[in-house]
Design an enzyme around this catalytic site. Structure first.
Site, PDB file in Angstrom:
ATOM      1  N   HIS A   1      -1.498  10.100  -0.750  1.00 22.75           N
ATOM      2  CA  HIS A   1      -0.785   8.978  -1.604  1.00 22.75           C
ATOM      3  C   HIS A   1       0.035   7.346  -0.293  1.00 22.75           C
ATOM      4  O   HIS A   1      -0.044   8.132   0.721  1.00 22.75           O
ATOM      5  CB  HIS A   1       0.663   8.591  -2.381  1.00 22.75           C
ATOM      6  CG  HIS A   1       0.538   8.263  -3.605  1.00 22.75           C
ATOM      7  ND1 HIS A   1       0.996   6.752  -3.845  1.00 22.75           N
ATOM      8  CD2 HIS A   1       0.398   8.528  -5.179  1.00 22.75           C
ATOM      9  CE1 HIS A   1       0.599   6.696  -5.099  1.00 22.75           C
ATOM     10  NE2 HIS A   1       0.060   7.639  -5.305  1.00 22.75           N
TER      11      HIS A   1
ATOM     12  N   ASP B   1      -2.318  14.004  -9.066  1.00 20.58           N
ATOM     13  CA  ASP B   1      -3.265  14.789  -8.986  1.00 20.58           C
ATOM     14  C   ASP B   1      -3.485  16.896  -8.670  1.00 20.58           C
ATOM     15  O   ASP B   1      -4.282  17.266  -8.967  1.00 20.58           O
ATOM     16  CB  ASP B   1      -4.174  14.461  -9.221  1.00 20.58           C
ATOM     17  CG  ASP B   1      -4.349  12.826  -9.451  1.00 20.58           C
ATOM     18  OD1 ASP B   1      -4.757  11.836  -8.774  1.00 20.58           O
ATOM     19  OD2 ASP B   1      -4.408  12.105 -10.762  1.00 20.58           O
TER      20      ASP B   1
HETATM   21  C1  SDX Z   1      -3.160   8.696  -7.666  1.00 19.79           C
HETATM   22  O1  SDX Z   1      -1.431   3.903  -6.281  1.00 19.79           O
HETATM   23  C2  SDX Z   1      -1.356   4.842  -7.255  1.00 19.79           C
HETATM   24  O2  SDX Z   1       0.042   4.437  -7.578  1.00 19.79           O
HETATM   25  C3  SDX Z   1      -2.266   5.812  -7.729  1.00 19.79           C
HETATM   26  C4  SDX Z   1      -1.358   6.647  -8.781  1.00 19.79           C
HETATM   27  C5  SDX Z   1      -1.132   6.166 -10.119  1.00 19.79           C
HETATM   28  O3  SDX Z   1      -0.683   7.245 -10.470  1.00 19.79           O
HETATM   29  O4  SDX Z   1      -2.002   5.422 -10.399  1.00 19.79           O
HETATM   30  O5  SDX Z   1      -0.392   7.506  -7.914  1.00 19.79           O
HETATM   31  C6  SDX Z   1      -3.016   7.843  -8.879  1.00 19.79           C
HETATM   32  O6  SDX Z   1      -4.461   7.835  -7.655  1.00 19.79           O
HETATM   33  C7  SDX Z   1      -2.978   9.412  -6.861  1.00 19.79           C
HETATM   34  C8  SDX Z   1      -4.250   9.382  -5.783  1.00 19.79           C
HETATM   35  C9  SDX Z   1      -4.996  10.983  -6.347  1.00 19.79           C
HETATM   36  N1  SDX Z   1      -6.506  10.205  -4.697  1.00 19.79           N
HETATM   37  C10 SDX Z   1      -6.515  11.226  -3.984  1.00 19.79           C
HETATM   38  O7  SDX Z   1      -5.416  12.749  -4.345  1.00 19.79           O
HETATM   39  C11 SDX Z   1      -7.289  11.551  -3.225  1.00 19.79           C
HETATM   40  C12 SDX Z   1      -7.390  12.216  -2.068  1.00 19.79           C
HETATM   41  N2  SDX Z   1      -5.907  11.242  -1.129  1.00 19.79           N
HETATM   42  C13 SDX Z   1      -6.915   9.921  -0.380  1.00 19.79           C
HETATM   43  O8  SDX Z   1      -7.778   9.610  -0.213  1.00 19.79           O
HETATM   44  C14 SDX Z   1      -5.284   8.871   0.380  1.00 19.79           C
HETATM   45  O9  SDX Z   1      -4.455  10.222   0.095  1.00 19.79           O
HETATM   46  C15 SDX Z   1      -5.001   8.394  -0.873  1.00 19.79           C
HETATM   47  C16 SDX Z   1      -6.201   7.428  -1.179  1.00 19.79           C
HETATM   48  C17 SDX Z   1      -4.567   8.453  -2.364  1.00 19.79           C
HETATM   49  C18 SDX Z   1      -4.502   7.055  -0.205  1.00 19.79           C
HETATM   50  O10 SDX Z   1      -5.413   6.523   0.645  1.00 19.79           O
HETATM   51  P1  SDX Z   1      -4.527   5.539   1.683  1.00 19.79           P
HETATM   52  O11 SDX Z   1      -3.687   4.853   1.394  1.00 19.79           O
HETATM   53  O12 SDX Z   1      -5.480   4.357   1.690  1.00 19.79           O
HETATM   54  O13 SDX Z   1      -4.285   6.211   2.982  1.00 19.79           O
HETATM   55  P2  SDX Z   1      -5.274   6.133   3.912  1.00 19.79           P
HETATM   56  O14 SDX Z   1      -7.016   6.335   3.165  1.00 19.79           O
HETATM   57  O15 SDX Z   1      -5.065   5.300   5.299  1.00 19.79           O
HETATM   58  O16 SDX Z   1      -4.828   7.661   4.649  1.00 19.79           O
HETATM   59  C19 SDX Z   1      -3.659   7.453   5.848  1.00 19.79           C
HETATM   60  C20 SDX Z   1      -4.195   8.477   7.030  1.00 19.79           C
HETATM   61  C21 SDX Z   1      -5.521   8.342   7.455  1.00 19.79           C
HETATM   62  O17 SDX Z   1      -5.461   9.101   8.444  1.00 19.79           O
HETATM   63  P3  SDX Z   1      -5.482   8.175  10.123  1.00 19.79           P
HETATM   64  O18 SDX Z   1      -7.370   7.778   9.431  1.00 19.79           O
HETATM   65  O19 SDX Z   1      -4.455   7.232   9.510  1.00 19.79           O
HETATM   66  O20 SDX Z   1      -6.587   9.135  10.708  1.00 19.79           O
HETATM   67  O21 SDX Z   1      -4.207  10.357   6.285  1.00 19.79           O
HETATM   68  C22 SDX Z   1      -5.226  10.414   6.485  1.00 19.79           C
HETATM   69  C23 SDX Z   1      -6.148   9.280   6.439  1.00 19.79           C
HETATM   70  O22 SDX Z   1      -7.706  10.534   6.941  1.00 19.79           O
HETATM   71  N3  SDX Z   1      -5.876  10.981   4.720  1.00 19.79           N
HETATM   72  C24 SDX Z   1      -5.662  12.276   4.770  1.00 19.79           C
HETATM   73  C25 SDX Z   1      -5.791  12.605   2.713  1.00 19.79           C
HETATM   74  N4  SDX Z   1      -5.132  11.581   2.778  1.00 19.79           N
HETATM   75  C26 SDX Z   1      -4.821  10.405   3.469  1.00 19.79           C
HETATM   76  N5  SDX Z   1      -6.061  13.120   5.468  1.00 19.79           N
HETATM   77  C27 SDX Z   1      -6.658  14.636   4.878  1.00 19.79           C
HETATM   78  N6  SDX Z   1      -6.797  15.102   2.646  1.00 19.79           N
HETATM   79  C28 SDX Z   1      -5.604  14.034   2.530  1.00 19.79           C
HETATM   80  N7  SDX Z   1      -6.034  13.857   0.616  1.00 19.79           N
END
Ligand code: SDX
Length: 430
Positions: free
Chosen positions: A307, A365
């Protein structure tokens, strides 16, 4: 906002004092509204990881502690003690309602649940295999062609009527998207049912027989709606705010929010998560998927994990996990394989240094799809249910923004990396 602090910025040999505003909770903000005019520079923050886009009094999230407050009330208390329409009132008006105010609000919402009969024709234009979210984007947008008596956003009464209509009609729109998708006739709302029961009946009743709402499912659905109601300045809420900042039709702006929510990185993650759990299938395959999630060369991510704000457990996920156990137990669903995989996946991921170091925890989720599937919904209906719940958050934030005298059109700038000026070249000289 209290303005008794400043931040000093040195750029291009000059020093600038920028106001610092202190919130009632959360980090201070540096006010950069006059920065470009004073220093001729922009700030740079793609994805808005360090940017406050507005001030608000509706929802507060403490990502480090894993806390979520709606008008100051913790989400776990609201999920346990309140119900969705009372939370709608709280988000819209700022206080928990007295009994007579709640009754009046619930009656108002109940009496706005029907759609204009002409709106049925929008559904008929879609293929039956259209995703229900595609149908919702279209039909919610089409509302902007119908309710002209509640689109003058300068009129507080019309803003309130538009808010009530959207909250009231979204369950009907979502349920009819489902019915159209599965080829069954539309079921009209009933005024003798509560909000969640009405939605379940519109989804699962058929003309051929009577339908009794299961109170266990109705309570579970109401709790799911409460947990998804609002969440500060998330992507879809920011979309609604930006679209609304031009003064656009409120129904069209909510349709923009529906479109943004659909993405798998946002509200589409509940569908993606259940499909991921189905693909994993058994707990012995979990290590393979955790390895893929950690592999930078593999685009796979654990859906329902991580998140932008929460760097601890999403408090909604905790409530959802408890609810999943309760609902499946009450429904007599023995050892649901997806729930077993989800729990083991959570356990193994949280023990893995990669997820611990990056502070990746289950989000809202991760467990919601397991409950929704047990209730009889296909995965394609998971995000429409998120959208019908989040509508109250979108309209509450929209009302707050429109009523703010400082409100102006949102117009970000950029870091330009393209060509500098050059002369046109005639085709014979290229
Ligand atoms: C919702 O914003 C909100 O409040 C949203 C929400 C709401 O109520 O409105 O809470 C609802 O959208 C919840 C999130 C649902 N999405 C997912 O579950 C999809 C999987 N999650 C990821 O795509 C990700 O965690 C996000 C999109 C939710 C957040 O992404 P960010 O904040 O842009 O973080 P990032 O992509 O920069 O990740 C930071 C690091 C990265 O690694 P590095 O580049 O630093 O090496 O963490 C890793 C990412 O690769 N990472 C993950 C991961 N999520 C982040 N690695 C593996 N699996 C994951 N799920």
């Amino acid at each position: 906002m209290t303005d008794n602090k400043t931040a000093t910025l040195k750029v291009h040999g000059e020093t600038y004092e920028l106001p610092v505003h202190s919130p009632t909770a959360g980090p201070d903000v540096i006010d950069i509204r006059k920065l470009y005019g004073q220093a001729g520079v922009f700030t740079y923050d793609p994805g808005f990881t360090s940017t406050a886009s507005c001030d608000s009094t509706i929802t507060y999230i403490d990502g480090e502690k894993g806390e979520l407050l709606h008008r100051g009330y913790p989400i776990d208390q609201l999920a346990e003690k309140s119900h969705f329409l009372e939370v709608c009132y709280l988000l819209l008006y700022g206080e928990l309602p007295a009994a007579k105010d709640l009754e009046k609000f619930e009656t108002t919402i109940t009496r706005h649940t029907m759609l204009h009969e002409q709106m049925q024709y929008f559904y008929r234009g879609f293929r039956r295999d259209a995703h229900p979210m595609a149908i919702m984007v279209g039909v919610v947008g089409a509302m902007s062609a119908f309710y002209h008596d509640s689109t003058d956003i300068s009129d507080p009464h019309q803003r309130e009527v538009a808010s009530h209509r959207l909250i009231a009609k979204m369950p009907t729109i979502a349920a009819w998207a489902f019915k159209y998708h599965i080829g069954q006739p539309f079921v009209y709302p009933r005024n003798d049912l509560d909000y969640a029961s009405n939605f379940l009946r519109m989804c699962f009743a058929v003309p051929a027989e009577d339908y009794e709402v299961n109170p266990i499912l109705s309570r579970a659905m109401d709790r799911i709606l409460t947990l998804h109601a609002d969440h500060e300045q998330n992507a879809s809420t920011s979309t609604v705010r930006l679209a609304s900042s031009s003064g656009a039709n409120p129904f069209a702006c909510i349709a923009a929010g529906v479109a943004c929510l659909w993405g798998p990185a946002h509200g589409g993650a509940n569908q993606a998560c259940l499909e991921m759990l189905e693909e994993i299938g058994t707990v012995d395959r979990i290590p393979e998927y955790i390895a893929r999630a950690k592999d930078k060369s593999d685009p796979f991510r654990l859906m329902g994990f991580g998140h932008r704000v929460y760097k601890n457990f999403d408090p909604r996920a905790k409530v959802m996990k408890q609810s999943a156990d309760e609902v499946l137990d009450l429904l007599g669903v023995e050892d649901n394989p997806k729930l077993q995989v989800a729990k083991e996946l959570e356990r193994e991921a949280l023990e893995d240094p990669y997820f611990a170091e990056k502070k990746l925890f289950p989000n809202v989720d991760f467990y919601s799809g397991i409950i929704l599937e047990a209730m009889g919904f296909p995965t394609s209906m998971f995000t429409p249910i998120f959208a019908l719940s989040r509508t109250v958050g979108w309209v509450s934030q929209w009302k707050e923004m429109i009523a703010d005298p400082q409100n102006k059109i949102g117009r970000p700038r950029q870091l330009y990396l393209g060509e500098t000026m050059r002369d046109y070249v005639d085709i014979e000289n290229r």
